[in-house]
Design a protein around this motif. Structure first.
Motif, PDB file in Angstrom:
ATOM      1  N   LEU A   1       0.804  -1.227   0.000  1.00 19.83           N
ATOM      2  CA  LEU A   1       0.000   0.000   0.000  1.00 19.83           C
ATOM      3  C   LEU A   1       0.840   1.281   0.000  1.00 19.83           C
ATOM      4  O   LEU A   1       0.558   2.195  -0.766  1.00 19.83           O
TER       5      LEU A   1
ATOM      6  N   GLY B   1      -7.806  -0.353  -5.582  1.00 19.17           N
ATOM      7  CA  GLY B   1      -6.878   0.729  -5.910  1.00 19.17           C
ATOM      8  C   GLY B   1      -6.612   0.928  -7.386  1.00 19.17           C
ATOM      9  O   GLY B   1      -5.652   1.598  -7.762  1.00 19.17           O
ATOM     10  N   LYS B   2      -7.472   0.409  -8.262  1.00 16.15           N
ATOM     11  CA  LYS B   2      -7.269   0.561  -9.707  1.00 16.15           C
ATOM     12  C   LYS B   2      -7.297   2.041 -10.119  1.00 16.15           C
ATOM     13  O   LYS B   2      -6.398   2.523 -10.782  1.00 16.15           O
TER      14      LYS B   2
ATOM     15  N   GLN C   1     -10.431  -6.484  -7.699  1.00 24.23           N
ATOM     16  CA  GLN C   1     -11.724  -6.366  -7.025  1.00 24.23           C
ATOM     17  C   GLN C   1     -12.002  -4.921  -6.650  1.00 24.23           C
ATOM     18  O   GLN C   1     -11.089  -4.093  -6.595  1.00 24.23           O
ATOM     19  N   THR C   2     -13.256  -4.631  -6.400  1.00 23.26           N
ATOM     20  CA  THR C   2     -13.643  -3.258  -6.083  1.00 23.26           C
ATOM     21  C   THR C   2     -12.906  -2.753  -4.839  1.00 23.26           C
ATOM     22  O   THR C   2     -12.729  -3.503  -3.876  1.00 23.26           O
TER      23      THR C   2
HETATM   24  N1  LIG Z   1      -1.871   2.885  -2.694  1.00 26.12           N
HETATM   25  C1  LIG Z   1      -2.836   3.623  -2.127  1.00 26.12           C
HETATM   26  N2  LIG Z   1      -2.515   4.578  -1.229  1.00 26.12           N
HETATM   27  C2  LIG Z   1      -3.469   5.339  -0.659  1.00 26.12           C
HETATM   28  N3  LIG Z   1      -4.792   5.210  -0.896  1.00 26.12           N
HETATM   29  C3  LIG Z   1      -5.165   4.277  -1.765  1.00 26.12           C
HETATM   30  C4  LIG Z   1      -4.219   3.434  -2.435  1.00 26.12           C
HETATM   31  N4  LIG Z   1      -4.895   2.594  -3.259  1.00 26.12           N
HETATM   32  C5  LIG Z   1      -6.179   2.897  -3.102  1.00 26.12           C
HETATM   33  N5  LIG Z   1      -6.360   3.897  -2.210  1.00 26.12           N
HETATM   34  C6  LIG Z   1      -7.642   4.460  -1.765  1.00 26.12           C
HETATM   35  O1  LIG Z   1      -8.540   3.356  -1.605  1.00 26.12           O
HETATM   36  C7  LIG Z   1      -9.844   3.720  -2.074  1.00 26.12           C
HETATM   37  C8  LIG Z   1     -10.311   2.730  -3.129  1.00 26.12           C
HETATM   38  O2  LIG Z   1      -9.416   2.798  -4.228  1.00 26.12           O
HETATM   39  P1  LIG Z   1      -9.936   2.903  -5.738  1.00 26.12           P
HETATM   40  O3  LIG Z   1     -11.150   3.763  -5.850  1.00 26.12           O
HETATM   41  O4  LIG Z   1      -8.760   3.284  -6.567  1.00 26.12           O
HETATM   42  O5  LIG Z   1     -10.334   1.388  -6.004  1.00 26.12           O
HETATM   43  P2  LIG Z   1     -10.901   0.732  -7.335  1.00 26.12           P
HETATM   44  O6  LIG Z   1     -10.178  -0.567  -7.476  1.00 26.12           O
HETATM   45  O7  LIG Z   1     -10.800   1.675  -8.487  1.00 26.12           O
HETATM   46  O8  LIG Z   1     -12.395   0.478  -6.955  1.00 26.12           O
HETATM   47  P3  LIG Z   1     -13.690   0.264  -7.905  1.00 26.12           P
HETATM   48  O9  LIG Z   1     -13.509  -1.056  -8.602  1.00 26.12           O
HETATM   49  O10 LIG Z   1     -14.818   0.230  -6.936  1.00 26.12           O
HETATM   50  O11 LIG Z   1     -13.743   1.430  -8.848  1.00 26.12           O
HETATM   51  C9  LIG Z   1      -9.755   5.158  -2.603  1.00 26.12           C
HETATM   52  O12 LIG Z   1     -10.185   6.033  -1.582  1.00 26.12           O
HETATM   53  C10 LIG Z   1      -8.269   5.344  -2.854  1.00 26.12           C
HETATM   54  O13 LIG Z   1      -7.881   6.710  -2.741  1.00 26.12           O
END
Ligand SMILES: Nc1ncnc2c1ncn2[C@@H]1O[C@H](COP(=O)(O)OP(=O)(O)OP(=O)(O)O)[C@@H](O)[C@H]1O
Length: 222
Positions: free
Chosen positions: A32, A68-69, A64-65
């Motif tokens: 992370l 952090g994508k 997965q949702t």
């Molecule tokens: N490496 C990281 N450092 C800090 N915050 C992070 C990191 N990765 C993800 N986050 C935080 O975690 C939360 C979820 O991340 P994100 O929205 O990117 O996920 P996602 O995979 O795109 O989800 P979805 O599939 O629902 O769109 C966000 O608030 C994001 O800012």
């Protein structure tokens, strides 16, 4: 009953086994707190450099949702305000334009013909198997875009807006960013966010850089 569901070899090989027999090999694992710059340097930098040698490149965020994508691709509603948090797409755009400037500058210093580059971007959203052109003036009319294959077997989107851009700070990218953030909010209200940015880089003076290849695509996909 307790059983092992995930295993990695004690030898430190880049391999993980899920369940009894589903094995996967990987190049990198990032924790992370890994800086965005490290992720870019290790996974994306060489792909973007490669487009100057005529190679197409794809960066695909999958998982997965909440994994952090969107954060990693740098296109979320909470777009980075500090340099360290800037994600892959804005870094890649800056990289492309810095690379163009550098190649033009080098050619000038060496007395060669300066290469000419045409860069255009498309922003496409895929939702419920429908392709939406995020750069279309009227997004309603952008529905019904179709994916085609040309005679070389290359895939293209018929009718999608391709906006020419000259640098990473251009109006269309700023507008796109605003539009994208609104759209992300709209989508996340509905529990989904998925988008692609296609950067197409065609140099008119291809022979200077890479004989035989004049059109390359970088596909960045969240
Ligand atoms: N490496 C990281 N450092 C800090 N915050 C992070 C990191 N990765 C993800 N986050 C935080 O975690 C939360 C979820 O991340 P994100 O929205 O990117 O996920 P996602 O995979 O795109 O989800 P979805 O599939 O629902 O769109 C966000 O608030 C994001 O800012």
């Amino acid at each position: 009953m307790c059983r092992v569901c995930t295993a990695v070899p004690v030898t430190g090989e880049p391999h993980v086994t899920i369940g009894a027999d589903r094995g996967f090999t990987f190049d990198h694992v990032f924790d992370l707190p890994t800086p965005q710059a490290t992720v870019y340097a290790d996974c994306v930098h060489n792909l973007v450099e490669g487009i100057f040698d005529g190679f197409n490149a794809t960066v695909l965020a999958y998982g997965q949702t909440g994994s952090g994508k969107t954060y990693s691709m740098g296109t979320g509603f909470e777009t980075a305000t500090v340099d360290e948090e800037v994600g892959i797409i804005p870094r890649a755009l800056a990289h492309v334009f810095n690379g163009i400037d550098r190649r033009r500058e080098e050619a000038k210093l060496e007395g060669r013909v300066e290469p000419v580059f045409d860069v255009s971007v498309q922003f496409i959203e895929l939702y419920n198997e429908e392709i939406i052109d995020l750069l279309a003036e009227d997004r309603g009319t952008s529905k019904g875009l179709r994916i085609h294959e040309d005679h070389k077997g290359e895939i293209y989107l018929q009718g999608a807006t391709a906006a020419p851009v000259k640098n990473a700070h251009e109006e269309i990218l700023r507008k796109r960013g605003e539009m994208y953030r609104c759209f992300i909010r709209w989508l996340s209200d509905r529990g989904i966010s998925r988008c692609c940015c296609l950067v197409s880089d065609s140099d008119e003076n291809a022979a200077v850089l890479s004989p035989g290849s004049s059109d390359v695509d970088a596909l960045l996909c969240d």
